[in-house]
Design a protein around this motif. Structure first.
Motif, PDB file in Angstrom:
ATOM      1  N   VAL A 548       0.861  -1.191   0.000  1.00 11.59           N
ATOM      2  CA  VAL A 548       0.000   0.000   0.000  1.00 11.59           C
ATOM      3  C   VAL A 548       0.891   1.233   0.000  1.00 11.59           C
ATOM      4  O   VAL A 548       1.790   1.362   0.835  1.00 11.59           O
ATOM      5  CB  VAL A 548      -0.929   0.010   1.223  1.00 11.59           C
ATOM      6  N   VAL A 549       0.661   2.143  -0.947  1.00  9.20           N
ATOM      7  CA  VAL A 549       1.490   3.337  -1.103  1.00  9.20           C
ATOM      8  C   VAL A 549       0.592   4.566  -1.057  1.00  9.20           C
ATOM      9  O   VAL A 549      -0.389   4.658  -1.809  1.00  9.20           O
ATOM     10  CB  VAL A 549       2.265   3.317  -2.440  1.00  9.20           C
ATOM     11  N   THR A 550       0.883   5.489  -0.164  1.00 14.19           N
ATOM     12  CA  THR A 550       0.230   6.793  -0.179  1.00 14.19           C
ATOM     13  C   THR A 550       1.191   7.792  -0.804  1.00 14.19           C
ATOM     14  O   THR A 550       2.303   7.987  -0.298  1.00 14.19           O
ATOM     15  CB  THR A 550      -0.172   7.244   1.235  1.00 14.19           C
ATOM     16  N   LEU A 551       0.780   8.419  -1.888  1.00 16.25           N
ATOM     17  CA  LEU A 551       1.662   9.293  -2.653  1.00 16.25           C
ATOM     18  C   LEU A 551       1.695  10.664  -1.980  1.00 16.25           C
ATOM     19  O   LEU A 551       1.098  11.633  -2.436  1.00 16.25           O
ATOM     20  CB  LEU A 551       1.171   9.387  -4.099  1.00 16.25           C
ATOM     21  N   ALA A 552       2.407  10.734  -0.836  1.00 18.87           N
ATOM     22  CA  ALA A 552       2.477  11.983  -0.092  1.00 18.87           C
ATOM     23  C   ALA A 552       3.318  13.024  -0.820  1.00 18.87           C
ATOM     24  O   ALA A 552       3.085  14.217  -0.700  1.00 18.87           O
ATOM     25  CB  ALA A 552       3.056  11.724   1.296  1.00 18.87           C
ATOM     26  N   ASP A 553       4.313  12.598  -1.563  1.00 20.73           N
ATOM     27  CA  ASP A 553       5.147  13.491  -2.356  1.00 20.73           C
ATOM     28  C   ASP A 553       4.847  13.263  -3.833  1.00 20.73           C
ATOM     29  O   ASP A 553       3.988  12.470  -4.199  1.00 20.73           O
ATOM     30  CB  ASP A 553       6.627  13.237  -2.057  1.00 20.73           C
ATOM     31  N   SER A 554       5.571  13.957  -4.682  1.00 17.12           N
ATOM     32  CA  SER A 554       5.332  13.830  -6.116  1.00 17.12           C
ATOM     33  C   SER A 554       5.826  12.501  -6.655  1.00 17.12           C
ATOM     34  O   SER A 554       5.511  12.133  -7.787  1.00 17.12           O
ATOM     35  CB  SER A 554       6.011  14.983  -6.874  1.00 17.12           C
ATOM     36  N   MET A 555       6.627  11.776  -5.843  1.00 16.96           N
ATOM     37  CA  MET A 555       7.164  10.504  -6.313  1.00 16.96           C
ATOM     38  C   MET A 555       7.321   9.549  -5.145  1.00 16.96           C
ATOM     39  O   MET A 555       7.672   9.956  -4.041  1.00 16.96           O
ATOM     40  CB  MET A 555       8.509  10.707  -7.010  1.00 16.96           C
ATOM     41  N   ALA A 556       7.013   8.300  -5.382  1.00 20.28           N
ATOM     42  CA  ALA A 556       7.208   7.258  -4.378  1.00 20.28           C
ATOM     43  C   ALA A 556       7.999   6.118  -5.001  1.00 20.28           C
ATOM     44  O   ALA A 556       7.838   5.815  -6.194  1.00 20.28           O
ATOM     45  CB  ALA A 556       5.876   6.748  -3.852  1.00 20.28           C
ATOM     46  N   GLU A 557       8.868   5.512  -4.221  1.00 18.64           N
ATOM     47  CA  GLU A 557       9.680   4.392  -4.671  1.00 18.64           C
ATOM     48  C   GLU A 557       9.281   3.146  -3.890  1.00 18.64           C
ATOM     49  O   GLU A 557       9.158   3.192  -2.665  1.00 18.64           O
ATOM     50  CB  GLU A 557      11.177   4.689  -4.451  1.00 18.64           C
ATOM     51  N   VAL A 558       9.058   2.038  -4.587  1.00 17.91           N
ATOM     52  CA  VAL A 558       8.736   0.770  -3.939  1.00 17.91           C
ATOM     53  C   VAL A 558       9.626  -0.322  -4.498  1.00 17.91           C
ATOM     54  O   VAL A 558       9.996  -0.294  -5.682  1.00 17.91           O
ATOM     55  CB  VAL A 558       7.247   0.384  -4.109  1.00 17.91           C
ATOM     56  N   THR A 559       9.961  -1.268  -3.641  1.00 13.02           N
ATOM     57  CA  THR A 559      10.812  -2.386  -4.025  1.00 13.02           C
ATOM     58  C   THR A 559      10.119  -3.684  -3.645  1.00 13.02           C
ATOM     59  O   THR A 559       9.574  -3.805  -2.548  1.00 13.02           O
ATOM     60  CB  THR A 559      12.180  -2.305  -3.318  1.00 13.02           C
ATOM     61  N   PHE A 560      10.145  -4.639  -4.575  1.00 10.51           N
ATOM     62  CA  PHE A 560       9.524  -5.940  -4.323  1.00 10.51           C
ATOM     63  C   PHE A 560      10.599  -7.029  -4.301  1.00 10.51           C
ATOM     64  O   PHE A 560      11.361  -7.175  -5.255  1.00 10.51           O
ATOM     65  CB  PHE A 560       8.496  -6.270  -5.408  1.00 10.51           C
ATOM     66  N   MET A 561      10.637  -7.766  -3.198  1.00 10.86           N
ATOM     67  CA  MET A 561      11.483  -8.944  -3.082  1.00 10.86           C
ATOM     68  C   MET A 561      10.584 -10.175  -3.007  1.00 10.86           C
ATOM     69  O   MET A 561       9.527 -10.128  -2.379  1.00 10.86           O
ATOM     70  CB  MET A 561      12.365  -8.868  -1.829  1.00 10.86           C
ATOM     71  N   PRO A 562      10.967 -11.282  -3.632  1.00  8.73           N
ATOM     72  CA  PRO A 562      10.091 -12.468  -3.620  1.00  8.73           C
ATOM     73  C   PRO A 562       9.967 -13.055  -2.225  1.00  8.73           C
ATOM     74  O   PRO A 562      10.931 -13.071  -1.454  1.00  8.73           O
ATOM     75  CB  PRO A 562      10.795 -13.437  -4.575  1.00  8.73           C
ATOM     76  N   ILE A 563       8.752 -13.499  -1.900  1.00  5.02           N
ATOM     77  CA  ILE A 563       8.535 -14.190  -0.628  1.00  5.02           C
ATOM     78  C   ILE A 563       8.571 -15.697  -0.814  1.00  5.02           C
ATOM     79  O   ILE A 563       8.669 -16.448   0.144  1.00  5.02           O
ATOM     80  CB  ILE A 563       7.202 -13.776   0.021  1.00  5.02           C
ATOM     81  N   SER A 564       8.454 -16.176  -2.069  1.00  2.25           N
ATOM     82  CA  SER A 564       8.587 -17.602  -2.357  1.00  2.25           C
ATOM     83  C   SER A 564       8.624 -17.768  -3.857  1.00  2.25           C
ATOM     84  O   SER A 564       8.326 -16.848  -4.619  1.00  2.25           O
ATOM     85  CB  SER A 564       7.415 -18.413  -1.786  1.00  2.25           C
ATOM     86  N   THR A 565       8.986 -18.966  -4.310  1.00  4.22           N
ATOM     87  CA  THR A 565       8.838 -19.318  -5.715  1.00  4.22           C
ATOM     88  C   THR A 565       7.540 -20.047  -5.902  1.00  4.22           C
ATOM     89  O   THR A 565       7.047 -20.733  -5.005  1.00  4.22           O
ATOM     90  CB  THR A 565       9.991 -20.224  -6.186  1.00  4.22           C
ATOM     91  N   ALA A 566       6.933 -19.914  -7.076  1.00  4.10           N
ATOM     92  CA  ALA A 566       5.639 -20.553  -7.339  1.00  4.10           C
ATOM     93  C   ALA A 566       5.741 -22.065  -7.302  1.00  4.10           C
ATOM     94  O   ALA A 566       4.762 -22.761  -7.126  1.00  4.10           O
ATOM     95  CB  ALA A 566       5.099 -20.094  -8.686  1.00  4.10           C
ATOM     96  N   ALA A 567       6.962 -22.599  -7.475  1.00  2.00           N
ATOM     97  CA  ALA A 567       7.134 -24.052  -7.514  1.00  2.00           C
ATOM     98  C   ALA A 567       7.471 -24.643  -6.151  1.00  2.00           C
ATOM     99  O   ALA A 567       7.774 -25.810  -6.036  1.00  2.00           O
ATOM    100  CB  ALA A 567       8.247 -24.409  -8.509  1.00  2.00           C
ATOM    101  N   SER A 568       7.422 -23.816  -5.088  1.00  2.00           N
ATOM    102  CA  SER A 568       7.780 -24.296  -3.765  1.00  2.00           C
ATOM    103  C   SER A 568       6.850 -25.421  -3.311  1.00  2.00           C
ATOM    104  O   SER A 568       5.686 -25.458  -3.668  1.00  2.00           O
ATOM    105  CB  SER A 568       7.709 -23.140  -2.752  1.00  2.00           C
ATOM    106  N   THR A 569       7.372 -26.301  -2.483  1.00  2.00           N
ATOM    107  CA  THR A 569       6.531 -27.354  -1.924  1.00  2.00           C
ATOM    108  C   THR A 569       5.685 -26.789  -0.810  1.00  2.00           C
ATOM    109  O   THR A 569       5.946 -25.721  -0.279  1.00  2.00           O
ATOM    110  CB  THR A 569       7.413 -28.489  -1.369  1.00  2.00           C
ATOM    111  N   ASP A 570       4.653 -27.529  -0.438  1.00  2.00           N
ATOM    112  CA  ASP A 570       3.731 -27.086   0.607  1.00  2.00           C
ATOM    113  C   ASP A 570       4.341 -27.377   1.968  1.00  2.00           C
ATOM    114  O   ASP A 570       4.253 -28.474   2.491  1.00  2.00           O
ATOM    115  CB  ASP A 570       2.392 -27.820   0.446  1.00  2.00           C
TER     116      ASP A 570
END
Length: 575
Positions: A548-570
């Motif tokens: 969730v990003v609130t654009l308080a300034d004229s620009m916002a920076e977000v970074t996404f790191m993986p939380i898992s791979t889709a092929a992970s086991t259960d």
């Protein structure tokens, strides 16, 4: 029937009064192959075990009856029930509620039943289901160490079914058996649901850290922006509890990053004079209001749910509440005797696949103007629902907001202004109440199960860590006009991810889509400053938590790191 519920109570004398209904479940009627009776119930008033209601079923027109359960005792309660009544399928099947004792005119005891259904499938009633395992000596022959596998789905196992979230409230056992030589380590990935406080704590018991290197713990916040590590030496010693407090994912300007966190834990066996030794520990998490260890109840007060991994090896998606402020007028920084106007934004995000429901007066979002140099300045606006109550201009107290139904994937926002007037140099003035107060920003709602009768399905998110202004310190200011959200999607700690789909959605549900370039970068231009957006990433090979990003300034920076791979086991399947 009173208010849509079957009401039983206030009898003048005797016992055995009944109310029943009949249904044809045979081939001449509904043609059921299986049958399940379900209903919700509640009791009011006072009384002991003499007050009894029996639930009974007959497959022969009421000639004989079988008791399914007898409700008795206590001073009130509520819940749901489901019974397999397949053995009573007939053309004149009956169900009945029978007064088995008590509930007389001289008592205030009343029994209510509602949502009574007979259905022909095994789909569970929506809500939270509890698993209890008997570990008594008569069952385990005195062995109190057992490995248990647990998995839940909607009736279709495997990849075709819908996995149901499983959580512990509040203790999780970790363990590793001793090897024939050397030591052995087992790793766990669990997902604490951090929903309140300015700080949190890991709590562990009997890690045996005095016996060598016995493991570690690390916790990563919902946005991946905050990490807390605990080494082996910071874990508990033999037969003792250890608490490790941490903070820093919130600031005075932004109280966010709550929600599903990732916990990576390992536990290692060790060698003693007699040879290899297994290692078993207990773990739970708490907020800043938790009492000192040892805990005395389950769930422990002020503890967080700990979710198991889903079928894909990732954490579940769960609702999130956050708040932040910007300065909209007055001197910046605000000096002694000066007044600055701050705009507080409270954001609720429902990333689940089902709606969540608010309904006043019991299910609302509440924020508080605490006073002490901070007063309400008006200008309330909401993107959904309506304001139920608010202070007068220049006053203090609670703001109550009923957002109504927040749709799947929806974001709702409330904005309001406060005036801040410091009385001394360096004074810190809270804009919202602290978690130690009963008035801190919080949301109470019926969760995505939609079960309005079950206590566990009504969730309290918060209180959030307070926002605050300090005299003489600069405050974040909104930028007028259009802005942009830029960011990068990573495949690992260093490499960007090509061709991932990035979606940005505003508070009204309008979405735009972008794809990452060769180094994982993306950009959305022409966004309105001051507005709140949800940014999510879709990839065939990785999973990412939405932000969730609130654009308080004229620009916002977000970074996404993986939380898992889709092929992970259960991972949840093996515990």
């Amino acid at each position: 029937v009173s208010g849509g519920e079957l009401r039983i109570g206030g009898f003048s004398s005797g016992s055995g009064q009944t109310v029943w209904r009949q249904a044809d479940l045979s081939g001449t009627g509904l043609n059921f192959n299986t049958a399940f009776l379900s209903f919700s119930y509640r009791t009011t008033g006072s009384g002991g075990n003499a007050n009894q209601i029996a639930v009974e079923v007959s497959g022969n027109n009421g000639t004989t009856w079988t008791t399914l359960e007898t409700f008795s005792g206590g001073a009130g309660g509520s819940g749901t029930r489901m019974y397999d009544v397949t053995g009573f399928i007939s053309n004149n099947m009956r169900i009945r509620f029978r007064r088995a004792g008590g509930y007389g005119s001289g008592t205030t005891r009343t029994f209510f039943a509602d949502n009574v259904e007979i259905h022909d499938d095994r789909l569970p009633m929506p809500g939270h289901w509890e698993v209890r395992i008997n570990m008594s000596d008569s069952v385990t022959s005195g062995d109190d160490i057992n490995a248990v596998g647990i998995r839940a789905h909607d009736g279709t196992s495997g990849a075709g079914g819908t996995e149901l979230n499983i959580y512990a409230a509040s203790y999780v056992q970790l363990g590793v058996n001793n090897p024939t030589s050397g030591t052995l380590t087992r790793s766990y990935t669990l997902y604490p649901y951090i929903t309140s406080g300015c700080s949190a704590a890991k709590n562990d018991f009997d890690y045996d850290s005095a016996s060598g290197t016995v493991g570690s713990m690390s916790f990563i916040s919902n946005s991946n922006a905050f990490t807390q590590n605990f080494s082996s030496g910071q874990l508990s010693v033999n037969n003792s509890w250890s608490r490790g407090n941490f903070s820093g994912w919130t600031t005075d300007q932004v109280s966010a990053d709550y929600g599903i966190w990732t916990g990576n834990m390992s536990i290692t066996s060790y060698i003693v004079s007699g040879g290899q030794n297994s290692n078993y520990a207990t773990f739970y998490m708490t907020n800043s209001q938790a009492a000192n260890n040892p805990p005395t109840a389950n769930p422990a007060a002020n503890s967080f749910r700990i979710y198991l991994p889903t079928d894909s090896g990732s954490g579940p998606v769960k609702p999130q509440l956050s708040q932040r402020y910007t300065q909209v007028s007055g001197p910046n920084p605000v000096g002694v005797g000066q007044t600055g106007r701050m705009r507080v934004s409270v954001i609720f995000h429902n990333p689940t696949a089902h709606p969540v429901t608010f309904s006043s007066p019991n299910h609302m979002i509440t924020s508080n103007i605490p006073g002490g140099g901070v007063v309400f300045a008006g200008n309330i606006s909401v993107t959904n629902g309506g304001i139920i109550s608010q202070p007068s201009i220049g006053g203090t107290g609670n703001i109550s907001w009923d957002p109504g139904v927040v749709v799947a994937g929806g974001v709702v926002t409330m904005h309001y202004d406060v005036d801040v007037t410091p009385a001394s140099n360096g004074q810190r003035l809270p804009l919202t109440a602290a978690p130690s107060s009963a008035n801190s920003t919080r949301a109470r709602y019926v969760d995505e199960t939609g079960n309005v009768t079950q206590p566990q399905a009504t969730y309290l998110f918060g209180g959030l860590c307070e926002l605050a202004v300090s005299a003489g310190s600069f405050n974040p200011a909104p930028s007028a006009g259009l802005g942009a959200v830029n960011g990068r999607v990573f495949a690992n700690g260093t490499a960007g991810l090509l061709n991932a789909t990035v979606t940005i959605t505003d508070a009204n549900g309008n979405s735009r889509v972008s794809r990452t370039g060769s180094f994982g970068y993306f950009s959305f231009e022409g966004l309105m400053s001051g507005e709140t957006y949800v940014v999510s990433v879709t990839s065939r090979n990785f999973q990412y938590a939405p932000q969730v990003v609130t654009l308080a300034d004229s620009m916002a920076e977000v970074t996404f790191m993986p939380i898992s791979t889709a092929a992970s086991t259960d991972l949840g399947r093996g515990r």
